[in-house]
Write a protein that holds these residues in place. Structure first.
Motif, mmCIF file in Angstrom:
data_model
loop_
_atom_site.group_PDB
_atom_site.id
_atom_site.type_symbol
_atom_site.label_atom_id
_atom_site.label_comp_id
_atom_site.label_asym_id
_atom_site.label_seq_id
_atom_site.Cartn_x
_atom_site.Cartn_y
_atom_site.Cartn_z
ATOM 1 N N ALA A 147 34.816 55.093 10.204
ATOM 2 C CA ALA A 147 36.094 54.677 9.614
ATOM 3 C C ALA A 147 36.050 54.636 8.092
ATOM 4 C CB ALA A 147 36.506 53.322 10.174
ATOM 5 N N VAL A 148 35.029 54.023 7.518
ATOM 6 C CA VAL A 148 34.953 53.900 6.059
ATOM 7 C C VAL A 148 34.824 55.267 5.376
ATOM 8 C CG1 VAL A 148 33.609 52.931 4.154
ATOM 9 C CG2 VAL A 148 34.132 51.528 6.151
ATOM 10 N N PRO A 149 33.928 56.166 5.837
ATOM 11 C CA PRO A 149 33.886 57.496 5.208
ATOM 12 C C PRO A 149 35.188 58.285 5.366
ATOM 13 C CG PRO A 149 31.867 57.111 6.420
ATOM 14 C CD PRO A 149 32.804 55.988 6.753
ATOM 15 N N VAL A 150 35.851 58.168 6.510
ATOM 16 C CA VAL A 150 37.123 58.870 6.704
ATOM 17 C C VAL A 150 38.178 58.328 5.745
ATOM 18 C CG1 VAL A 150 39.034 59.196 8.323
ATOM 19 C CG2 VAL A 150 36.691 59.603 9.071
ATOM 20 N N ILE A 151 38.242 57.028 5.586
ATOM 21 C CA ILE A 151 39.199 56.435 4.648
ATOM 22 C C ILE A 151 38.890 56.885 3.223
ATOM 23 C CG2 ILE A 151 39.973 54.255 3.646
ATOM 24 C CD1 ILE A 151 39.582 53.009 6.450
ATOM 25 N N ALA A 152 37.607 56.919 2.862
ATOM 26 C CA ALA A 152 37.221 57.358 1.514
ATOM 27 C C ALA A 152 37.619 58.810 1.279
ATOM 28 C CB ALA A 152 35.721 57.185 1.322
ATOM 29 N N ILE A 153 37.432 59.671 2.271
ATOM 30 C CA ILE A 153 37.808 61.083 2.125
ATOM 31 C C ILE A 153 39.323 61.221 2.007
ATOM 32 C CG2 ILE A 153 37.886 63.296 3.352
ATOM 33 C CD1 ILE A 153 35.049 62.650 4.342
ATOM 34 N N VAL A 154 40.062 60.435 2.786
ATOM 35 C CA VAL A 154 41.527 60.503 2.707
ATOM 36 C C VAL A 154 42.008 60.035 1.339
ATOM 37 C CG1 VAL A 154 43.648 59.469 3.605
ATOM 38 C CG2 VAL A 154 41.922 60.323 5.188
ATOM 39 N N VAL A 155 41.445 58.945 0.838
ATOM 40 C CA VAL A 155 41.893 58.386 -0.439
ATOM 41 C C VAL A 155 41.451 59.260 -1.611
ATOM 42 C CG1 VAL A 155 41.632 56.418 -2.004
ATOM 43 C CG2 VAL A 155 42.021 56.031 0.424
ATOM 44 N N PHE A 156 40.181 59.668 -1.610
ATOM 45 C CA PHE A 156 39.620 60.405 -2.744
ATOM 46 C C PHE A 156 39.501 61.901 -2.485
ATOM 47 C CE2 PHE A 156 37.782 56.097 -3.145
ATOM 48 C CZ PHE A 156 38.334 55.762 -4.368
ATOM 49 N N GLY A 157 40.074 62.392 -1.402
ATOM 50 C CA GLY A 157 39.929 63.797 -1.035
ATOM 51 C C GLY A 157 40.439 64.747 -2.091
ATOM 52 N N GLY A 158 41.598 64.457 -2.670
ATOM 53 C CA GLY A 158 42.140 65.321 -3.714
ATOM 54 C C GLY A 158 41.259 65.360 -4.935
ATOM 55 N N LEU A 159 40.727 64.221 -5.314
ATOM 56 C CA LEU A 159 39.825 64.151 -6.463
ATOM 57 C C LEU A 159 38.544 64.925 -6.190
ATOM 58 C CD1 LEU A 159 39.104 62.927 -9.229
ATOM 59 C CD2 LEU A 159 38.161 60.974 -7.992
#
Length: 70
Positions: free
Chosen positions: A16-28
């Motif tokens: 869950a935490v890595p998926v949330i991080a990728i969703v939030v910071f994916g564009g960056l």
């Protein structure tokens, strides 16, 4: 931070935490990776062009000096 994770199941920490991080910071992350790949490509093109110029100049200089020159 460890206190927050202490009562959480394993899937929260590792999925869950890595998926949330990728969703939030994916564009960056995608922008940074794209910039680095673009920069490496430009450096490669620069090296090839400089190498080609050096090769052509050496070839021209050796042929003109052996042929009598100007």
């Amino acid at each position: 931070m460890r206190e927050i994770y202490a009562g959480m199941p394993w899937w929260v920490k590792w999925i869950a935490v890595p998926v949330i991080a990728i969703v939030v910071f994916g564009g960056l992350i995608a922008s940074v990776v794209g910039f680095v790949i673009g920069l490496l490509f430009k450096v490669l093109v620069f090296v090839v062009l400089v190498g080609g110029v050096v090769f052509v100049v050496r070839k021209f200089m050796s042929s003109s000096s052996s042929g009598g020159g100007w």
